[in-house]
Design a protein around this motif. Structure first.
Motif, PDB file in Angstrom:
ATOM      1  N   ASN A   3      -3.665   4.746   4.352  1.00 11.51           N
ATOM      2  CA  ASN A   3      -2.418   4.156   3.850  1.00 11.51           C
ATOM      3  C   ASN A   3      -1.253   4.527   4.764  1.00 11.51           C
ATOM      4  O   ASN A   3      -1.136   5.664   5.207  1.00 11.51           O
ATOM      5  CB  ASN A   3      -2.107   4.662   2.442  1.00 11.51           C
ATOM      6  N   GLY A   4      -0.443   3.547   5.060  1.00 12.51           N
ATOM      7  CA  GLY A   4       0.729   3.804   5.895  1.00 12.51           C
ATOM      8  C   GLY A   4       0.418   3.853   7.378  1.00 12.51           C
ATOM      9  O   GLY A   4       1.263   4.224   8.189  1.00 12.51           O
ATOM     10  N   ALA A   5      -0.791   3.444   7.768  1.00  9.91           N
ATOM     11  CA  ALA A   5      -1.172   3.503   9.179  1.00  9.91           C
ATOM     12  C   ALA A   5      -0.466   2.436  10.002  1.00  9.91           C
ATOM     13  O   ALA A   5      -0.406   2.522  11.224  1.00  9.91           O
ATOM     14  CB  ALA A   5      -2.682   3.337   9.321  1.00  9.91           C
ATOM     15  N   GLY A   6       0.065   1.414   9.339  1.00  6.95           N
ATOM     16  CA  GLY A   6       0.790   0.379  10.066  1.00  6.95           C
ATOM     17  C   GLY A   6       0.033  -0.927  10.179  1.00  6.95           C
ATOM     18  O   GLY A   6       0.434  -1.822  10.933  1.00  6.95           O
ATOM     19  N   LYS A   7      -1.033  -1.084   9.410  1.00  6.64           N
ATOM     20  CA  LYS A   7      -1.842  -2.314   9.489  1.00  6.64           C
ATOM     21  C   LYS A   7      -1.029  -3.527   9.042  1.00  6.64           C
ATOM     22  O   LYS A   7      -0.973  -4.548   9.735  1.00  6.64           O
ATOM     23  CB  LYS A   7      -3.100  -2.183   8.613  1.00  6.64           C
ATOM     24  N   SER A   8      -0.380  -3.389   7.883  1.00  6.45           N
ATOM     25  CA  SER A   8       0.385  -4.526   7.369  1.00  6.45           C
ATOM     26  C   SER A   8       1.577  -4.842   8.263  1.00  6.45           C
ATOM     27  O   SER A   8       1.931  -6.002   8.449  1.00  6.45           O
ATOM     28  CB  SER A   8       0.871  -4.255   5.952  1.00  6.45           C
ATOM     29  N   THR A   9       2.167  -3.804   8.819  1.00  5.36           N
ATOM     30  CA  THR A   9       3.298  -4.023   9.725  1.00  5.36           C
ATOM     31  C   THR A   9       2.837  -4.809  10.951  1.00  5.36           C
ATOM     32  O   THR A   9       3.497  -5.772  11.368  1.00  5.36           O
ATOM     33  CB  THR A   9       3.895  -2.668  10.150  1.00  5.36           C
ATOM     34  N   PHE A  24      11.164   1.242  12.135  1.00  2.52           N
ATOM     35  CA  PHE A  24      12.086   1.168  10.989  1.00  2.52           C
ATOM     36  C   PHE A  24      12.913   2.443  11.040  1.00  2.52           C
ATOM     37  O   PHE A  24      12.439   3.490  10.608  1.00  2.52           O
ATOM     38  CB  PHE A  24      11.325   1.106   9.677  1.00  2.52           C
ATOM     39  N   GLN A  37      -0.710  -9.085   1.983  1.00  2.00           N
ATOM     40  CA  GLN A  37      -1.312  -8.035   1.140  1.00  2.00           C
ATOM     41  C   GLN A  37      -1.023  -8.284  -0.340  1.00  2.00           C
ATOM     42  O   GLN A  37      -1.922  -8.228  -1.170  1.00  2.00           O
ATOM     43  CB  GLN A  37      -0.785  -6.658   1.563  1.00  2.00           C
ATOM     44  N   HIS A  75      -9.876  -1.764   3.035  1.00  2.00           N
ATOM     45  CA  HIS A  75     -10.166  -0.358   2.753  1.00  2.00           C
ATOM     46  C   HIS A  75     -11.612  -0.196   2.270  1.00  2.00           C
ATOM     47  O   HIS A  75     -12.201   0.857   2.400  1.00  2.00           O
ATOM     48  CB  HIS A  75      -9.231   0.169   1.664  1.00  2.00           C
TER      49      HIS A  75
HETATM   50  N1  LIG Z   1      10.322  -2.603   5.676  1.00  2.00           N
HETATM   51  C1  LIG Z   1      10.088  -1.305   5.953  1.00  2.00           C
HETATM   52  N2  LIG Z   1      11.106  -0.427   6.090  1.00  2.00           N
HETATM   53  C2  LIG Z   1      10.873   0.879   6.371  1.00  2.00           C
HETATM   54  N3  LIG Z   1       9.657   1.399   6.551  1.00  2.00           N
HETATM   55  C3  LIG Z   1       8.592   0.580   6.427  1.00  2.00           C
HETATM   56  C4  LIG Z   1       8.757  -0.815   6.119  1.00  2.00           C
HETATM   57  N4  LIG Z   1       7.528  -1.386   6.062  1.00  2.00           N
HETATM   58  C5  LIG Z   1       6.654  -0.409   6.316  1.00  2.00           C
HETATM   59  N5  LIG Z   1       7.275   0.767   6.540  1.00  2.00           N
HETATM   60  C6  LIG Z   1       6.633   2.050   6.875  1.00  2.00           C
HETATM   61  O1  LIG Z   1       5.774   1.804   7.944  1.00  2.00           O
HETATM   62  C7  LIG Z   1       4.560   2.529   7.796  1.00  2.00           C
HETATM   63  C8  LIG Z   1       3.381   1.571   7.864  1.00  2.00           C
HETATM   64  O2  LIG Z   1       3.334   0.777   6.688  1.00  2.00           O
HETATM   65  P1  LIG Z   1       2.278  -0.402   6.478  1.00  2.00           P
HETATM   66  O3  LIG Z   1       2.605  -1.099   5.236  1.00  2.00           O
HETATM   67  O4  LIG Z   1       2.193  -1.185   7.722  1.00  2.00           O
HETATM   68  O5  LIG Z   1       0.932   0.439   6.289  1.00  2.00           O
HETATM   69  P2  LIG Z   1      -0.529  -0.081   5.939  1.00  2.00           P
HETATM   70  O6  LIG Z   1      -1.413   0.418   6.986  1.00  2.00           O
HETATM   71  O7  LIG Z   1      -0.538  -1.529   5.656  1.00  2.00           O
HETATM   72  O8  LIG Z   1      -0.808   0.721   4.591  1.00  2.00           O
HETATM   73  P3  LIG Z   1      -1.645   0.278   3.288  1.00  2.00           P
HETATM   74  O9  LIG Z   1      -3.060   0.534   3.590  1.00  2.00           O
HETATM   75  O10 LIG Z   1      -1.123   1.184   2.228  1.00  2.00           O
HETATM   76  O11 LIG Z   1      -1.340  -1.156   3.017  1.00  2.00           O
HETATM   77  C9  LIG Z   1       4.675   3.282   6.492  1.00  2.00           C
HETATM   78  O12 LIG Z   1       5.078   4.624   6.784  1.00  2.00           O
HETATM   79  C10 LIG Z   1       5.752   2.567   5.755  1.00  2.00           C
HETATM   80  O13 LIG Z   1       6.443   3.441   4.914  1.00  2.00           O
END
Ligand SMILES: Nc1ncnc2c1ncn2[C@@H]1O[C@H](COP(=O)(O)OP(=O)(O)OP(=O)(O)O)[C@@H](O)[C@H]1O
Ligand SMILES: [Mg+2]
Lengths: 238, 345
Positions: free
Chosen positions: A40-46, A15, A87, A194
């Motif tokens: 949080n923010g590790a990128g799992k959801s991405t 991104f 999520q 988590h």
């Molecule tokens: N659509 C987007 N545009 C810009 N940055 C994004 C976008 N989606 C996620 N990010 C960034 O990518 C990184 C990973 O986010 P992600 O949601 O995958 O984390 P996560 O591991 O699921 O966290 P959590 O445990 O909080 O759900 C974060 O730094 C987030 O800010």
């Protein structure tokens, strides 16, 4: 060798300057249950969204049962027999529990058979008492359970759950554990979580994400006792 | 489910029958005809917006296309059956293309509104500028802002000399409105309709279930346009002239207001909203004290403030509150006999 349900090669999602998923290689066997953890923010959801088609990865490939699905739209991926829970709750709020589950069943069955499958799942998940209620009025735990019902009714062979235990009380988590074991008899599962206690109770192999990369992948006990993983969770430099 | 559908069909048939018989005793059939046509037009948007979740600012475009298609083909063919079918098909095909463009392009709701609005404007401008004698389709001169007058009106299918007009024409329009209501009812009870409502509720969830949201929204959009086109064809027959004003933004806005006032998410609401407001407009048109648009605007504001869900949902809520007490009483009565049995035994 067992069949591979899901595989990614060098999956990368950027991104702007942020690399949310960084060259992730992932492999999941048929009927395997895998937990994904990470701060949080590790990128799992991405990573999840790239697999499910909600986002298109910048680089890398996704394979499901050997079919390349990179960049497919979510409905094509779901049509393969993949059940997905995001999520944030994604349900049909002004429709009833029954209608929610029926619509999911109808995708794979005729109208009559969908009726039957819906009744079956409502019974299985113990939703009978509220089956005519609108989703908007249900408690959080019940909504989560309905969403699991939506996923389960399509008889998926691959199930992806992003934080299914988030915000649930102890009783609901216990019930969720049972449902997940039930689903695992037919399907491979990837579960982002988590809640460590919950992970201990269901997982064997755990994959740890950190800053978009796979930090380690091992048996749940070794992961939990690993000093690097502990540091990551406490926010210290690994 | 099929049982419910039969019951709905019987209800619609009875209501339509009674209204065809009673209403002409109160209001002239010439006015009633256009009320029925507007009711159908209201229903077309009520389906697409209220159940499909697609807010279209250009429903008048499909209405106008239907009317023009009828007029142009009626002049060229010299009878009414084929032109009437084309009045349905032309807008439907047009909407299918436009819808595919918008939905496959993953446009957001706002852009969807803008595009349907712009398309209506363009059609209005284009038709408006066809005044010259060079603009002809077959034997039909488009006539620009003057419109197309003098086309053959509705005849009994297969007998071009047997025109249907006056009271008969009202009956035809009313029966067609009843039929469209039945079709919409059947559609909403079918899997297609239930899935459409699911898409209205949450597109992401429906696509995660495996439904192709783009294709289904395109289909819904085209069905709505087909109904609007039928209304347009009927309107052409009623007015005996078609003009670019059919495509006007004012007309589109009115359809939206009908739906809001009557009640979105109901079948009856948009029909009643359309007929009610159009009749109000007709009554106001006979005097010169207050401006028509002002009253329509005022009605809209009052509804948004005090009855935001519209007439029909408010009435059915009242009805349910009234009827809610009775079934409970019945349940109590049913529970008694087993107790008595136990006492006896
Ligand atoms: N659509 C987007 N545009 C810009 N940055 C994004 C976008 N989606 C996620 N990010 C960034 O990518 C990184 C990973 O986010 P992600 O949601 O995958 O984390 P996560 O591991 O699921 O966290 P959590 O445990 O909080 O759900 C974060 O730094 C987030 O800010
Ligand atoms: Mg997340």
């Amino acid at each position: 060798m067992a069949e591979i349900a899901l595989e990614t090669h060098g999956l990368t999602m950027r991104f702007g300057g942020v690399v949310a998923a960084d060259r992730v290689d992932f492999k999941l066997e048929a009927r395997e249950l895998r937990c994904l953890i990470g701060p949080n923010g590790a990128g799992k959801s991405t990573f999840f969204k790239c697999i499910t088609g909600l986002q298109s990865p910048s680089e890398g490939e996704v394979y499901m049962r050997g079919i390349e699905t990179t960049g497919w739209m979510p409905h094509r991926i779901a049509s393969l027999g993949v059940g997905i829970k995001t999520q944030t709750p994604n349900v049909l709020d002004s429709l009833s529990v029954h209608e929610n589950i029926w619509l999911a069943a109808r995708r794979f069955h005729g109208s009559r058979e969908a009726d039957r499958k819906t009744r079956e799942v409502i019974e299985l998940l113990d939703l009978g008492a509220i089956s005519r209620n609108g989703l908007g009025r249900l408690a959080h735990g019940e909504r989560q359970r309905v969403e699991l019902g939506l996923v389960a009714v399509g008889d998926p062979w691959l199930i992806l759950l992003d934080e299914p235990a988030a915000g649930l009380g102890a009783g609901d988590v216990e019930r969720l554990t049972g449902i997940i074991h039930e689903l695992n008899r037919q399907a491979a599962l990837v579960i982002v979580e988590h809640d460590m206690q919950f992970i201990r109770s269901i997982a064997e192999t755990v994959t740890v994400f950190h800053q978009g990369k796979v930090l380690m992948e091992d048996h749940v006990e070794s992961v939990m006792s690993d000093p690097v993983v502990r540091n990551v969770y406490l926010g210290r430099k690994a | 489910m099929p049982g419910d559908l039969t019951r709905d069909a019987i209800t619609i048939t009875l209501v339509t029958g009674v209204l065809i018989w009673v209403l002409p005793l109160i209001v002239g059939t010439y006015t009633l005809t256009v009320l029925a046509i507007y009711g159908m037009l209201g229903l077309s948007l009520g389906l697409v917006w209220g159940f499909g979740g697609i807010l279209c600012f250009g429903q008048a475009a499909f209405f106008g296309l239907g009317a023009y298609a009828y007029a142009i083909f009626a002049i060229n063919i010299g009878e009414s059956t084929v032109p009437m079918i084309l009045a349905v098909l032309v807008p439907a095909v047009f909407a299918a293309f436009l819808g595919a463009l918008m939905f496959y392009g993953r446009l957001g709701d706002v852009y969807l509104g803008v595009i349907t609005l712009v398309v209506t404007l363009i059609l209005f401008k284009v038709i408006n500028s066809t005044a010259g004698p060079q603009y002809v389709i077959g034997n039909a001169r488009l006539g620009g802002f003057n419109g197309i007058p003098g086309f053959p009106t509705l005849n009994v299918p297969g007998i071009p000399d047997a025109y249907i007009w006056g009271d008969r024409y009202f009956q035809v329009c009313a029966v067609l409105l009843g039929l469209v209501c039945m079709l919409v009812t059947a559609l909403l009870r079918s899997s297609f309709g239930r899935i459409a409502v699911g898409i209205r509720e949450n597109e992401t969830r429906m696509s995660l279930m495996g439904y192709d949201v783009r294709a289904r929204k395109t289909a819904m959009f085209a069905i709505g346009a087909a109904i609007a086109g039928l209304a347009g064809g009927l309107f052409a027959n009623w007015a005996e002239i078609v003009t670019p004003n059919l495509f006007s933004l004012g007309q589109s806005a009115e359809i939206i207001i009908w739906c809001i006032v009557g009640g979105l998410g109901t079948r009856l609401g948009p029909v009643l909203g359309a007929a009610g407001l159009a009749y109000l407009k007709f009554l106001l048109g006979q005097q010169a004290v207050v401006d028509n648009a002002l009253v329509t605007g005022l009605v809209l504001v009052l509804f948004v403030l005090f009855l935001p869900k519209g007439v029909v949902p408010a009435l059915s809520a009242l009805w349910r509150a009234g009827a809610g007490r009775r079934p409970r009483g019945r349940v109590r009565q049913r529970r008694r006999p087993p107790r008595r049995e136990r006492l006896n035994g």
